[in-house]
Write an enzyme that holds these catalytic residues in place. Sequence first.
Site, PDB file in Angstrom:
ATOM      1  N   SER A 265       3.071 -12.829  -1.293  1.00  0.00           N
ATOM      2  CA  SER A 265       1.841 -12.195  -1.738  1.00  0.00           C
ATOM      3  C   SER A 265       1.923 -10.704  -1.448  1.00  0.00           C
ATOM      4  O   SER A 265       2.785 -10.247  -0.710  1.00  0.00           O
ATOM      5  CB  SER A 265       0.650 -12.785  -0.992  1.00  0.00           C
ATOM      6  OG  SER A 265       0.646 -12.308   0.346  1.00  0.00           O
ATOM      7  N   LYS A 266       1.000  -9.959  -2.030  1.00  0.00           N
ATOM      8  CA  LYS A 266       1.095  -8.522  -1.827  1.00  0.00           C
ATOM      9  C   LYS A 266       0.820  -8.137  -0.376  1.00  0.00           C
ATOM     10  O   LYS A 266       1.298  -7.131   0.114  1.00  0.00           O
ATOM     11  CB  LYS A 266       0.199  -7.759  -2.788  1.00  0.00           C
ATOM     12  CG  LYS A 266      -1.277  -8.010  -2.654  1.00  0.00           C
ATOM     13  CD  LYS A 266      -1.965  -7.101  -3.677  1.00  0.00           C
ATOM     14  CE  LYS A 266      -3.419  -6.905  -3.400  1.00  0.00           C
ATOM     15  NZ  LYS A 266      -4.365  -7.847  -3.849  1.00  0.00           N
ATOM     16  N   ARG A 267       0.113  -8.996   0.312  1.00  0.00           N
ATOM     17  CA  ARG A 267      -0.091  -8.802   1.752  1.00  0.00           C
ATOM     18  C   ARG A 267       1.235  -8.716   2.509  1.00  0.00           C
ATOM     19  O   ARG A 267       1.389  -7.939   3.427  1.00  0.00           O
ATOM     20  CB  ARG A 267      -0.892  -9.977   2.337  1.00  0.00           C
ATOM     21  CG  ARG A 267      -2.329 -10.018   1.915  1.00  0.00           C
ATOM     22  CD  ARG A 267      -3.269  -9.602   3.042  1.00  0.00           C
ATOM     23  NE  ARG A 267      -4.617  -9.417   2.516  1.00  0.00           N
ATOM     24  CZ  ARG A 267      -5.048  -8.294   1.980  1.00  0.00           C
ATOM     25  NH1 ARG A 267      -4.256  -7.237   1.904  1.00  0.00           N
ATOM     26  NH2 ARG A 267      -6.279  -8.191   1.530  1.00  0.00           N
ATOM     27  N   GLY A 269       4.036  -7.688   1.429  1.00  0.00           N
ATOM     28  CA  GLY A 269       4.655  -6.406   1.169  1.00  0.00           C
ATOM     29  C   GLY A 269       4.086  -5.337   2.086  1.00  0.00           C
ATOM     30  O   GLY A 269       4.823  -4.573   2.701  1.00  0.00           O
TER      31      GLY A 269
END
Length: 509
Positions: A265-267, A269
Amino acid sequence: MATKVRVRFAPSPTGGLHLGGVRTVLFNYLFARHHGGDFVLRIEDTDNTRFVEGAEQYIMETLRWCGMEPDESPAAGGPFAPYRQSERKASYMQYAEQLVAQGHAYYAFDTPEELEEMRNAFKSAENPSPQYDHRLRMKMKNSLSLGEEEVGRLLSEGVPYVVRIKMPEQETIGFTDMIRGEVSFSTSTVDDKVLLKKDGMPTYHLAVVVDDYLMQITHAFRGEEWLPSAPVHLLLWKYLGWSDAMPQWAHLPLILKPDGNGKLSKRDGDRLGFPVFAMNWTDPRSNEFTQGFRERGFLPEAFVNMLAMLGWNDGTGKELFSMTELISAFDMSRVHKGGAKFDFEKAKWFNHEWIKTAPAERLLPDVKDVLKTADISAVDDSYVKQVIDLVKERCTLLPDFAEQAGFFFKAPAAPDMEPVKAKWNLDKTLFFTDLPAVLEALPTWNAIALEAAFKEMAAARAIKVGELQLPFRLMLVGGKFGPAVFDIAALIGKQAVINRIKKGLESLA
RNA sequence: GCCGCGUUGGUCAAUCGGUUAAGACGCAUCCCUUUCACGGAUGAAUGACGGGUUCGAUUCCCGUACGCGGUACCA
């Protein structure tokens, strides 16, 4: 007789495109091109509560950047327009009605509160999430449980309703997945999914089937998270009488987070310091910013290459593929079944490889951008290209060019001569004091002549060349890095070299 | 809970019943280079577990464990 291959990428415009999304596009695109087929972009904006301004443009821009332009899309149009589901609302309703008329679907009048009540009432340890299914539907408010006149009354009074599919009680239903082979389900464990929402918009389930049929899609590829709802789609194709036209399916493995488990998820990243979106994205609602691979300094060639190798390979061990090579080598049956953890180090390696082998011409615009944002003026293209060829092998990400190439355009502010100070002496000072005159007298200005003169002079004064190269580098570059010193000197030119020697000497005084 | 899908070194992965179980990333050591890289060499590190089937299983089948996905009027 072979019908023309047609595939589609069907994202919801809810935000930036992450790695998994781009890889889904990529596999669609590669498959289409490999078979000389059509690649269509269809926007699945059936949930207006989740619609995000700018997301569709972002998707288009990502596809363009990656070199995967759709043949048909909302922007480009095409024979099956419109390509936004919100603009095709009427057709879904018609099919939903048809299903109800045939007894394969029914009207349900339950309010969200009633649904909630039902879930609470039937919740138990062994059934934590009760479903609206064949066991419960007769206990709910719908056109199956209510009398005909009651239903007619509710309908005529305009009471909101949804249309639900009527799942058979006990049927085994399966299909052949291009990646996974035979997959089957029992309908007894699938609930009566909503097909048409109370606002008249279809859910994904109805919309994909209808549009894939109407748009004559021959192969449908999507993420693994869709596998559990495959039986609903299978039944819909059958009930609508389109079984013969049903596309072949493949469910792509997920891209997992590098540490631990679970979907990337972008979290992750943000947490681990790498991008997960293709390009920069700022959510217009929350103003939350997410960095993209493009802005981080990835070449689209490398980005695409890296993504292709996440879950697929050609079996030969080859890892570096251009888009053209991918198109000819791609084979859906060689896609992995299991998910792959994303490894940013490996991603960077791909980029490094692509930068290393790219012609200077290819890198020119990108490098000029990098230099510009670093406030370095670079106007002479042929000079920039020579610089690129000299330094590209030590650049992993595009912004690395600012450091690696900067000194070709701008003298180091104040050369740090510290590393050589300890072993400095008068002989060396004299050497560099006299060097400019020798350089001035050089008949030809190139790396070979330069090196010869430099070494000859060192020999004459009985100083080891090695002891002189590092200070020379520090004067020219400003640090312990960069290509061969004489190559640098040759390229930046006689006057610049002389100036930098003088400045270096001053720092040593 | 139920349903589905997975599981080869730290990571990506080859193998489609018989190999000393490839290769790549990363890591370590060395060479090249009196810079940083590139390049080259070497090394450590792998078939979740238990049953079958078979002359022979990483490969086929069944369990178990573990992981993931789904279980919305979201896609």
